[in-house]
Structures are given as C-alpha cells and as structure tokens.
Design a protein around this motif. Sequence first.
Motif, PDB file in Angstrom:
ATOM      1  N   UNK A 366      12.927  69.123  88.435  1.00 12.05           N
ATOM      2  CA  UNK A 366      13.480  68.513  89.642  1.00 12.05           C
ATOM      3  C   UNK A 366      14.648  67.585  89.346  1.00 12.05           C
ATOM      4  N   UNK A 367      14.814  67.190  88.080  1.00 13.37           N
ATOM      5  CA  UNK A 367      15.900  66.289  87.736  1.00 13.37           C
ATOM      6  C   UNK A 367      16.052  66.201  86.236  1.00 13.37           C
ATOM      7  N   UNK A 368      16.922  65.324  85.752  1.00 13.92           N
ATOM      8  CA  UNK A 368      17.103  65.173  84.305  1.00 13.92           C
ATOM      9  C   UNK A 368      15.797  64.776  83.631  1.00 13.92           C
ATOM     10  N   UNK A 369      15.697  65.095  82.368  1.00 13.98           N
ATOM     11  CA  UNK A 369      14.497  64.818  81.616  1.00 13.98           C
ATOM     12  C   UNK A 369      14.343  63.313  81.421  1.00 13.98           C
ATOM     13  N   UNK A 370      13.115  62.832  81.538  1.00 16.86           N
ATOM     14  CA  UNK A 370      12.862  61.411  81.368  1.00 16.86           C
ATOM     15  C   UNK A 370      12.581  61.049  79.925  1.00 16.86           C
ATOM     16  N   UNK A 371      12.242  59.770  79.727  1.00 14.32           N
ATOM     17  CA  UNK A 371      11.978  59.283  78.369  1.00 14.32           C
ATOM     18  C   UNK A 371      10.747  59.957  77.777  1.00 14.32           C
ATOM     19  N   UNK A 372       9.745  60.231  78.600  1.00 16.34           N
ATOM     20  CA  UNK A 372       8.529  60.869  78.087  1.00 16.34           C
ATOM     21  C   UNK A 372       8.763  62.319  77.701  1.00 16.34           C
ATOM     22  N   UNK A 373       9.808  62.927  78.252  1.00 12.57           N
ATOM     23  CA  UNK A 373      10.069  64.322  77.948  1.00 12.57           C
ATOM     24  C   UNK A 373      11.007  64.546  76.795  1.00 12.57           C
ATOM     25  N   UNK A 374      11.443  63.468  76.154  1.00 13.40           N
ATOM     26  CA  UNK A 374      12.357  63.630  75.016  1.00 13.40           C
ATOM     27  C   UNK A 374      11.691  64.327  73.841  1.00 13.40           C
ATOM     28  N   UNK A 375      10.361  64.381  73.844  1.00 16.40           N
ATOM     29  CA  UNK A 375       9.682  65.093  72.771  1.00 16.40           C
ATOM     30  C   UNK A 375      10.032  66.577  72.790  1.00 16.40           C
ATOM     31  N   UNK A 376      10.454  67.086  73.952  1.00 18.77           N
ATOM     32  CA  UNK A 376      10.845  68.487  74.027  1.00 18.77           C
ATOM     33  C   UNK A 376      12.057  68.780  73.145  1.00 18.77           C
ATOM     34  N   UNK A 377      12.884  67.762  72.925  1.00 17.81           N
ATOM     35  CA  UNK A 377      14.061  67.969  72.088  1.00 17.81           C
ATOM     36  C   UNK A 377      13.687  68.305  70.650  1.00 17.81           C
ATOM     37  N   UNK A 378      12.492  67.880  70.239  1.00 19.45           N
ATOM     38  CA  UNK A 378      12.082  68.103  68.855  1.00 19.45           C
ATOM     39  C   UNK A 378      11.527  69.504  68.630  1.00 19.45           C
ATOM     40  N   UNK A 379      11.254  70.259  69.687  1.00 23.65           N
ATOM     41  CA  UNK A 379      10.633  71.573  69.502  1.00 23.65           C
ATOM     42  C   UNK A 379      11.525  72.544  68.737  1.00 23.65           C
ATOM     43  N   UNK A 380      12.818  72.693  69.060  1.00 24.42           N
ATOM     44  CA  UNK A 380      13.644  73.582  68.228  1.00 24.42           C
ATOM     45  C   UNK A 380      13.746  73.118  66.780  1.00 24.42           C
ATOM     46  N   UNK A 381      13.766  71.799  66.567  1.00 22.51           N
ATOM     47  CA  UNK A 381      13.822  71.284  65.203  1.00 22.51           C
ATOM     48  C   UNK A 381      12.537  71.617  64.455  1.00 22.51           C
ATOM     49  N   UNK A 382      11.412  71.460  65.134  1.00 23.72           N
ATOM     50  CA  UNK A 382      10.130  71.802  64.497  1.00 23.72           C
ATOM     51  C   UNK A 382      10.066  73.294  64.185  1.00 23.72           C
ATOM     52  N   UNK A 383      10.559  74.123  65.105  1.00 24.20           N
ATOM     53  CA  UNK A 383      10.567  75.567  64.859  1.00 24.20           C
ATOM     54  C   UNK A 383      11.405  75.910  63.634  1.00 24.20           C
ATOM     55  N   UNK A 384      12.584  75.278  63.502  1.00 23.40           N
ATOM     56  CA  UNK A 384      13.417  75.522  62.328  1.00 23.40           C
ATOM     57  C   UNK A 384      12.769  75.025  61.050  1.00 23.40           C
TER      58      UNK A 384
END
Length: 492
Positions: A366-384
């Motif tokens: 519904x809108x930009x990602x909040x502070x609690x959702x910043x963990x999603x940014x780490x998923x591609x890094x974890x996959x790599x």
Amino acid sequence: MSSTTDRPGGSEDPFAVAEALQSVVRDTAAIDRQRPGNPPEDRPTEAIPAGVRPGGEDPDEGGRQDTVIVDDAMLGRRETVRVPTQRRPPPGRGAPLPVAALFATMWAALITYLPVAAVIGLARTLEGSGGLAAAAHAGLAGWLLGHGVPIGTSIGPLALAPLLLTVLILWRLNRAGLHVTRAIGARRTGSLGRALLVAVAVGTAYTLIGVLAAQLTDGRGTEISTGRAASHFLAIGVLGALLGALRGTGAVSTLARRLPPALRHGIRTGLVAAFLVVGAGAVVGGLAVALGGAQAAEIIANYRTGVAGQAGITLISIGYAVNAAIWVAAYLLGPGFAIGTDTAVQLTEVTLGPPPMVPLIAGLPEGPIGAAGTVLLALPVIAGAVAGWTLTQRLRFGRESAWRHTRRKSKGKVTVADVEPPWLLVITSSLLAGPVAGLVLAGLAWASGGALGSGRLSQIGPDPIQTGIVAAIVVAVAVTVGATATRAFRRG
C-alpha cells in the motif's frame, strides 16, 4: 581338466560349473543321429515302480545309485548344434530422427495444450459462451500466449505470457529432446553434434506445429502473426529440446570439462544465486497474497460467475504466479516493477493506478516499505551468500557433497577436506557469478513483462536492464562474502 569358453580355465567353483552347464544347455541342442553299424533295437519295456531303482534296489535299503560325472571333456565330445538366437541391433542405431522428433514433439504439444484448453473453457463461463469448439479455439490462443506470441484483440495486443505455462512447455520439450536422443541411439555418447541435431529436429517440428496453430487461431478478435509464431516456437523448441538432448547424450559434462575451472564454477554459482533470489521473491509474494486473502476472495466473488468461472479465474491467476515471483524479486533488489504506465512499485515508492482485477493484486504493497520491513532488503544478500557457501563446499568436497560440511569416505569415517581450494579460484568464481546472475535475472525480467492491451496496462513488469545491473552487483558482493567466509572459517 580342460576348459571351455563358458568356464574360466582352472576354476573349481561349483557355481561357475553350474553356470557353464546352463549356458551350454541353453545355447545348444543334441542331434539324434544313428551311428553306422549300430541299428536301433526293438526291445520291450516295462514300468518300474516308484521308489525302486533299476536292478531291484530299494533306496530305503541303502542301495548305491550309479552317477555320471559331466565334465568339460564330455561336454566337448557331445554332438551339438547352435540354436539361432535373436540378433540385437548394432550400437548407435535406432529410430529415424525425423519420425522420432515428430512423434515426441506432437506429444509434448498435446500434453501442454490440453490443460490450457480446460482452464480457458472454465474461464469462458464469465462471458456465458460455452461450447467445445469455442473452448478449443480460446485454449489455442492461450497456448500461443504461453509461448510469448502476442494476440491482437479489440482492446489492443495481449502480450503478457503466463510463465508457469512456459515452464511447463520447456519441461515437456526437454523430455522430448531426451526421448528422441534415446530413440536414435545417441544416449550417453557425449556427442555435442548429435545433441544439436536433435534440438534442431525437434525445434523444426515444433515450428511447424506453431505455424499450424497460428493459422487456426488467426481471425476476427484473435489476430496472430504467423511469422512471430514461427520465430517464437523455433526458439523455445530448440532451447527446450537442447536441454534434454545435452542431458541424454552427456554432452553437458563434455562442455564443462572444456571450460576453465573458474568460469565453470562461476556459471554454476550464478545460476544458483539467481534462482535463490527468485525463490525468495516467490516466498515473499506468496506471504503477501496470503495476508491479503480477504481482498483476493472479494475480487473473485465480484465476478459472480459461479464455481466454474471462479475456478477458471483462479487458475489463470496461478498461471502468472511465476511472473509475480520475478516481479517481487525485482522489488527486493530495488528497481521494482510497474503495473501500467506511469506506475511504480518499489521499496521507497508505490505509485499505482487502477490495477487489473485479478487475485494477485491482493499482495501489492500500500505504500513505501517501513522500518520493520527493511529486513526484506537482506534477502537477496542472504541468497547470494548461500550460493557462495555452496561454491566453497563444492570446491572442497565435490558436487555431491556441496551442502555438507564433511564427506564420508569408503571406510565409513567422517573426515574434512584435506586440501582447501585456492583463494584465487574461490574469489574469481565468486566475481564471475555476479554477471551470470545479472544476465539470468535480466532475461527473466524481460520474459515476465508485457502488455494487456494498448491502454494504461500497456507496460507491466520490471525493467530488465536495471534489474540485471543491480542483481549483478548484489550477487557478486554477496557470493564473494559468503564464499570467502566459508573458506576462511572451516570446521576442523
């Protein structure tokens, strides 16, 4: 004791003797011929009671039984004749390539078309237009769309391919290439030329099927370009069949041995990283749709078409699940995706117009990602990083033990690798994995996008160039960190 061809010389093993006797009895038959000077005698015979040996001896009284020892010399003196056996075809010969390719390709096309016709037939209840012929025609149009062939309609071109159907098509063509390889006797030959020949044969047959399907579908309301259909079917047919033919002939190993080790491991690791990133997108997208399940159910109920029509809409949405997973992967990487012109779905920005009313939109943020959702940014890094860990483990223990810390040797003892992989090989392979993953994700982003008409939904999907560049950088860094950390901190 002399030896024969069926028994190793000097062998006293009773099992070997029994096997030799069975072989001789199976392959030979006695000739009943009269010897000169010994005419047959006509002598009367009489029955012998059961349990009594010839000569009046009773076995219960411990009488001796005369035995005949059959040895190699006796078998050699026996007059025999060889029994004709069925001849086996010489190695390398099989069915004619055109016949095998045509049959396997037609079967693959039929297997992938029938489910589409069934699903489209259910969905057509939305318009109240049933009938077997109408469902078959609409299913053929949807099947062509699964190959990326645009369909001209009254609202503009439909060019958004359901990639789940595309994956099914590639899998069946892969099986077709494998079956044709076996049929012509090219299995495990390691021949790259024969694999290419099989791929071209299957691709040519598939192109003819695509041209025929385009001619049958082209008409009022569903305009199909025969040239576009031929080019798409040829590319998909050759690609899918080549994957199976390379597996069937074993030419994959031949190609891998010709590549430098760093390039070989870099390609493999890049593919692993790319599909792990897409897998992360699939998990996040599935959770988002599940959390918005009430909205998805409301969208389906608004069609008011009964159970059959709602089931058809649901199955069509499932057909685009692979597209959605790629879009979410681009969202996690940063570039995001579009749902129409002048729209953007990114981590830092969400700009939407009226979206298409399909259940998948229930997972849109519904809108930009909040502070609690910043963990999603780490998923591609974890996959790599996971792909980098598997790279070092594979260099240590081989492909079969890439997901293990240790390796079991023949004596059953668990030991670690005696020699660690060179640092240069680990780092070079890791850096090469980045561009490979970037190319793969750029290709997937391009294939997942398209248009639903010529209006505001004429631009759907992520930007391939941006997605590929960001993915190459993220994967290269993440794989290098994961691989070098695994190389530096090993279990002793």
